[in-house]
Design an enzyme around this catalytic site. Structure first.
Site, PDB file in Angstrom:
ATOM      1  CB  SER A  26     -14.225  -4.827 -35.363  1.00 14.11           C
ATOM      2  OG  SER A  26     -14.829  -5.328 -36.539  1.00 14.11           O
ATOM      3  CG  HIS A  56     -18.977  -3.024 -37.763  1.00 12.32           C
ATOM      4  ND1 HIS A  56     -18.182  -2.290 -38.415  1.00 12.32           N
ATOM      5  CD2 HIS A  56     -18.143  -4.029 -37.388  1.00 12.32           C
ATOM      6  CE1 HIS A  56     -16.961  -2.953 -38.550  1.00 12.32           C
ATOM      7  NE2 HIS A  56     -16.909  -3.932 -37.729  1.00 12.32           N
ATOM      8  CG  HIS A  78     -16.754  -6.198 -43.228  1.00 11.82           C
ATOM      9  ND1 HIS A  78     -17.654  -5.709 -42.443  1.00 11.82           N
ATOM     10  CD2 HIS A  78     -15.586  -6.017 -42.966  1.00 11.82           C
ATOM     11  CE1 HIS A  78     -17.136  -5.101 -41.477  1.00 11.82           C
ATOM     12  NE2 HIS A  78     -15.694  -5.226 -41.463  1.00 11.82           N
ATOM     13  CE1 TYR A  80     -18.241  -9.925 -42.009  1.00  8.16           C
ATOM     14  CE2 TYR A  80     -15.890  -9.299 -42.565  1.00  8.16           C
ATOM     15  CZ  TYR A  80     -16.891  -9.424 -41.895  1.00  8.16           C
ATOM     16  OH  TYR A  80     -16.875  -8.701 -40.573  1.00  8.16           O
ATOM     17  CD  GLU A  81     -21.021  -6.461 -43.464  1.00  5.85           C
ATOM     18  OE1 GLU A  81     -22.183  -6.434 -42.712  1.00  5.85           O
ATOM     19  OE2 GLU A  81     -20.476  -5.860 -43.717  1.00  5.85           O
ATOM     20  CB  ALA A 108     -10.266  -5.478 -35.529  1.00  5.61           C
ATOM     21  CG  MET A 206     -11.502 -10.878 -42.652  1.00  3.14           C
ATOM     22  SD  MET A 206     -12.756 -11.648 -41.656  1.00  3.14           S
ATOM     23  CE  MET A 206     -11.937 -12.797 -40.688  1.00  3.14           C
ATOM     24  CB  SER A 207     -11.925  -4.486 -43.575  1.00  2.00           C
ATOM     25  OG  SER A 207     -10.979  -4.028 -42.562  1.00  2.00           O
ATOM     26  CG  ASN A 230      -6.677 -12.187 -33.332  1.00  2.00           C
ATOM     27  OD1 ASN A 230      -7.353 -11.417 -33.753  1.00  2.00           O
ATOM     28  ND2 ASN A 230      -6.276 -13.141 -34.209  1.00  2.00           N
ATOM     29  CG  HIS A 242     -16.516 -11.204 -33.462  1.00  2.00           C
ATOM     30  ND1 HIS A 242     -15.658 -10.528 -34.516  1.00  2.00           N
ATOM     31  CD2 HIS A 242     -17.698 -10.609 -33.477  1.00  2.00           C
ATOM     32  CE1 HIS A 242     -16.446  -9.121 -34.509  1.00  2.00           C
ATOM     33  NE2 HIS A 242     -17.619  -9.505 -33.916  1.00  2.00           N
TER      34      HIS A 242
HETATM   35  N1  HPA Z   1      -7.466 -12.680 -39.133  1.00  2.00           N
HETATM   36  C1  HPA Z   1      -8.211 -11.861 -39.947  1.00  2.00           C
HETATM   37  N2  HPA Z   1      -8.882 -10.814 -39.582  1.00  2.00           N
HETATM   38  C2  HPA Z   1      -8.990 -10.582 -38.396  1.00  2.00           C
HETATM   39  C3  HPA Z   1      -8.228 -11.400 -37.378  1.00  2.00           C
HETATM   40  C4  HPA Z   1      -7.506 -12.475 -37.732  1.00  2.00           C
HETATM   41  O1  HPA Z   1      -6.774 -13.122 -37.053  1.00  2.00           O
HETATM   42  N3  HPA Z   1      -8.356 -10.653 -36.283  1.00  2.00           N
HETATM   43  C5  HPA Z   1      -9.262  -9.740 -36.416  1.00  2.00           C
HETATM   44  N4  HPA Z   1      -9.574  -9.628 -37.548  1.00  2.00           N
END
Ligand code: HPA
Length: 267
Positions: A26, A56, A78, A80-81, A108, A206-207, A230, A242
């Site tokens: 990302s 993406h 992903h 989650y998609e 990310a 998440m990847s 973050n 996001h």
């Molecule tokens: N958690 C999960 N996935 C992420 C985060 C997070 O805080 N930040 C960017 N991708």
């Protein structure tokens, strides 16, 4: 399907033989705009799906960077998609068949380690698969890898040192740590982040883990790089969005790109 994808790509690229594969996470996809030799949209490649996440692009980009032939995924699939885990890792198997020896997986991530700040880069030294699924479930393709592959050194230790040295020489501060993958798409709760820290994670995302497992299984060397976008939930008092994740990736992209280019040079 795997062979159809490989044949299609070989035909379109005139048998370009990449030795390095890069998955751009990302907000980190710009490297592929800078070096785009030839691009194939995922929608035209047999077995690939269209990417549905903003930030993406959804194309495979072939280029030479520092005299090395590379293939870049500008956008990934992903779990989650709603894609099956097999779809998520399909491009890794394709890269293996194209001749890729080393995969650089980027993402990310949220910082679990309280010492991490937004826009820090972290070298992944190991992972925790908390997705509740393993991409190697199902019939094993013995021509690619073993049924019960060792995961003691997924992230090639010699390359962890190489990345660290490249960072030092470029004056880019790098963190090192364990990446824990959850399915998403909801971010973690503060309690989940406390659990992640307790069991040894430095970052959550998440990847990456499915792709790294398959790359390691198939005998490829793996480099993992997280952009800490973050502080994970509960680590700081600020809520997550996001948009903030994309902004932090954006702030990190100059150093991210110079690091990746330098690493490619040294591989
Ligand atoms: N958690 C999960 N996935 C992420 C985060 C997070 O805080 N930040 C960017 N991708």
């Amino acid at each position: 399907m795997l062979n159809s994808a490989v044949e299609y790509i070989n035909k379109c690229t005139n048998n370009f033989k990449p030795e390095i594969g890069i998955i751009l996470g990302s907000g980190l996809g710009e490297l592929a705009d800078e070096y785009c030799g030839q691009a194939l949209s995922y929608s035209e490649i047999p077995g690939f799906e269209a990417s549905t996440v903003s930030g993406h692009k959804g194309r495979l980009v072939f280029a030479e960077i520092n005299n090395k032939k590379v293939v870049m995924m500008q956008g990934r699939f992903h779990f989650y998609e709603g894609h099956s885990i097999q779809k998520v890792v399909f491009p890794i198997k394709v890269m293996k068949k194209l001749g890729v020896k080393t995969i650089i997986v980027t993402n990310a991530a949220g910082g679990v380690n309280a010492d991490f700040k937004p826009s820090d880069l972290m070298i992944i030294t190991d992972h925790i698969n908390f997705m509740g699924v393993n991409p190697l479930i199902g019939l094993n393709d013995d021509t690619m890898g073993e049924r019960f592959p060792d995961m003691s050194e997924v992230y090639t230790p010699e390359y962890v040192s190489l990345v660290q040295k490249a960072g030092e020489d470029l004056g880019i501060e790098l963190q090192k740590g364990v990446y824990m993958a959850l399915t998403g798409p909801s971010y973690e709760t503060p309690a989940e982040v406390r659990m992640a820290r307790t069991i040894g994670a430095d970052a959550v995302g998440m990847s990456t883990v499915p792709e790294a497992i398959v790359a390691s299984w198939a005998g490829m060397k793996v480099i993992g790089l997280s952009c800490i976008c973050n502080s994970a939930a509960g680590v700081s008092t600020v809520g997550l969005s996001h948009a903030d994740v994309i902004k932090a990736a954006d702030d990190a992209k100059v150093k991210f790109k110079s690091l990746v280019k330098e690493v490619i040079k040294r591989i």
